[in-house]
Design an enzyme around this catalytic site. Structure first.
Site, mmCIF file in Angstrom:
data_model
loop_
_atom_site.group_PDB
_atom_site.id
_atom_site.type_symbol
_atom_site.label_atom_id
_atom_site.label_comp_id
_atom_site.label_asym_id
_atom_site.label_seq_id
_atom_site.Cartn_x
_atom_site.Cartn_y
_atom_site.Cartn_z
ATOM 1 N N ASP A 22 -0.800 5.536 1.952
ATOM 2 C CA ASP A 22 -1.695 6.446 1.234
ATOM 3 C C ASP A 22 -1.650 6.232 -0.282
ATOM 4 O O ASP A 22 -0.627 5.843 -0.835
ATOM 5 C CB ASP A 22 -1.323 7.899 1.578
ATOM 6 N N GLY A 23 -2.775 6.506 -0.910
ATOM 7 C CA GLY A 23 -2.831 6.504 -2.371
ATOM 8 C C GLY A 23 -3.645 5.385 -3.001
ATOM 9 O O GLY A 23 -3.626 5.223 -4.224
ATOM 10 N N LEU B 294 8.351 -9.471 15.299
ATOM 11 C CA LEU B 294 7.844 -8.120 15.031
ATOM 12 C C LEU B 294 6.525 -7.846 15.746
ATOM 13 O O LEU B 294 5.639 -8.695 15.784
ATOM 14 C CB LEU B 294 7.638 -7.950 13.514
ATOM 15 N N HIS C 171 -8.201 -0.293 -2.363
ATOM 16 C CA HIS C 171 -8.078 -0.833 -1.003
ATOM 17 C C HIS C 171 -7.835 -2.339 -1.045
ATOM 18 O O HIS C 171 -7.011 -2.869 -0.307
ATOM 19 C CB HIS C 171 -9.340 -0.530 -0.184
HETATM 20 C C1 IPE Z 1 -4.151 9.157 6.138
HETATM 21 O O1 IPE Z 1 -4.514 9.205 4.813
HETATM 22 C C2 IPE Z 1 -4.897 8.052 6.847
HETATM 23 C C3 IPE Z 1 -4.526 6.680 6.496
HETATM 24 C C4 IPE Z 1 -3.601 6.326 5.645
HETATM 25 C C5 IPE Z 1 -5.273 5.657 7.198
HETATM 26 P P1 IPE Z 1 -5.664 10.189 4.284
HETATM 27 O O2 IPE Z 1 -5.792 9.963 2.831
HETATM 28 O O3 IPE Z 1 -6.892 10.030 5.097
HETATM 29 O O4 IPE Z 1 -5.027 11.624 4.592
HETATM 30 P P2 IPE Z 1 -5.381 13.044 3.983
HETATM 31 O O5 IPE Z 1 -6.855 13.205 4.084
HETATM 32 O O6 IPE Z 1 -4.931 13.046 2.559
HETATM 33 O O7 IPE Z 1 -4.589 13.998 4.809
HETATM 34 C C1 IPE Z 2 -5.205 5.259 1.973
HETATM 35 O O1 IPE Z 2 -5.555 5.510 0.660
HETATM 36 C C2 IPE Z 2 -6.148 4.298 2.652
HETATM 37 C C3 IPE Z 2 -7.001 4.891 3.689
HETATM 38 C C4 IPE Z 2 -6.990 6.137 4.073
HETATM 39 C C5 IPE Z 2 -7.957 3.988 4.324
HETATM 40 P P1 IPE Z 2 -6.642 6.606 0.277
HETATM 41 O O2 IPE Z 2 -7.982 5.943 0.312
HETATM 42 O O3 IPE Z 2 -6.511 7.794 1.125
HETATM 43 O O4 IPE Z 2 -6.261 6.932 -1.226
HETATM 44 P P2 IPE Z 2 -6.098 8.366 -1.879
HETATM 45 O O5 IPE Z 2 -5.153 9.142 -1.014
HETATM 46 O O6 IPE Z 2 -7.458 8.971 -1.922
HETATM 47 O O7 IPE Z 2 -5.529 8.097 -3.222
HETATM 48 MG MG MG Z 3 -5.358 9.500 0.995
#
Ligand code: IPE
Ligand code: IPE
Ligand code: MG
Length: 246
Positions: free
Chosen positions: A19-20, A130, A36
């Site tokens: 995430d992030g 793995l 991404h």
């Molecule tokens: C969870 O992240 C899904 C993935 C990393 C693929 P999100 O960014 O979608 O989660 P929320 O919406 O913050 O809970």
């Molecule tokens: C995780 O990063 C990737 C996916 C959910 C595909 P995010 O796209 O959720 O990035 P943030 O959380 O908005 O920063």
């Molecule tokens: Mg996110």
């Protein structure tokens, strides 16, 4: 730091909520998609790190059921990125003896994506190191509902009675059939939640949230740190400390 890891006490199955990416990009004034694109290096590091140590299963939360609700532009970019990345990574996967599989409703992915995935799965099928599991169009609730449908169908066919349904059987009906439940769950980006990831499989996972790192900045030392923290935890599974075999 890697040399401090006790190889006799490795988590069998590590799951990661990557995430992030969006916030990472935004922080430098770039579009979310830039985040991404810069996430691939981190995926490589996590995969290689697990392969190096001899971890059995690594599940990466790549696209959730709920992520279909994002703007179309972002979804399209993510799918395109997936196609290109999978194609480009096959040699590296094989070099590291990594076998690729997926969990999730992959029928909902664009045709090109599915084709690339199927090819990569086939080409890496014989690798014995793995097991890299991409959770794609996946959610924990989806998994549980699908498993329930499978079992209900068997009851309907007369090959199963309701009494026979137990945790083992349910485990086998899930998308992660044959794969050990998660020992260690890592989430980058600082949010302390599960976001509909593997609800059943995370029942006794140790949770490790990295508060100050967005996924594109994740590197092997973060993985070593997470595993070392895991090894420092006492997993009691409901029992008391004195009952555990040390
Ligand atoms: C969870 O992240 C899904 C993935 C990393 C693929 P999100 O960014 O979608 O989660 P929320 O919406 O913050 O809970
Ligand atoms: C995780 O990063 C990737 C996916 C959910 C595909 P995010 O796209 O959720 O990035 P943030 O959380 O908005 O920063
Ligand atoms: Mg996110």
């Amino acid at each position: 730091m890697k040399e401090l890891i006790d190889l006799s006490n490795l988590p069998q199955h590590i799951a990661v909520i990557m995430d992030g990416n969006g916030r990472w990009a935004k922080r430098q004034g770039a579009a979310r998609v830039f985040g991404h694109r810069n996430a691939i290096k981190a995926v490589r590091e996590a995969t290689e790190g697990c392969a190096e140590l001899g971890i059995k299963h690594l599940t990466l939360y790549t696209f959730s059921t709920e992520n279909w609700g994002r703007p179309k532009f972002e979804i399209d970019a993510l799918m395109q990125l997936l196609v290109h990345t999978i194609r480009a990574e096959i040699p590296t996967l094989t070099e590291n003896n990594v076998r690729l599989t997926t969990i999730g409703d992959t029928t909902s992915l664009p045709r090109a994506c599915r084709a690339e995935l199927e090819e990569a799965i086939q080409l890496t099928e014989g690798n014995t190191g793995l097991n890299l599991i991409l959770a794609l169009s996946y959610s924990g609730k989806w998994d549980i509902v699908e498993a329930t449908k499978k079992l209900a169908q068997q009851v309907k066919n007369g090959t199963l009675t309701p009494d026979q349904i137990d945790e083992d059987l349910f485990n086998q009906a899930l998308a992660t059939e044959g794969i050990a439940n998660v020992d260690l769950m890592i989430r980058t980006g600082g949010d302390h939640r599960i976001s509909n990831f593997m609800l059943w499989q995370l029942a006794y996972a140790e949770l490790y949230v990295i508060n100050d790192v967005f996924w594109p900045d994740f590197r092997k030392p973060h993985l070593w740190e997470a595993i070392l923290t895991y090894q420092g935890r006492e997993r009691r599974f409901g029992k008391i400390s004195e009952q555990l075999v040390k």
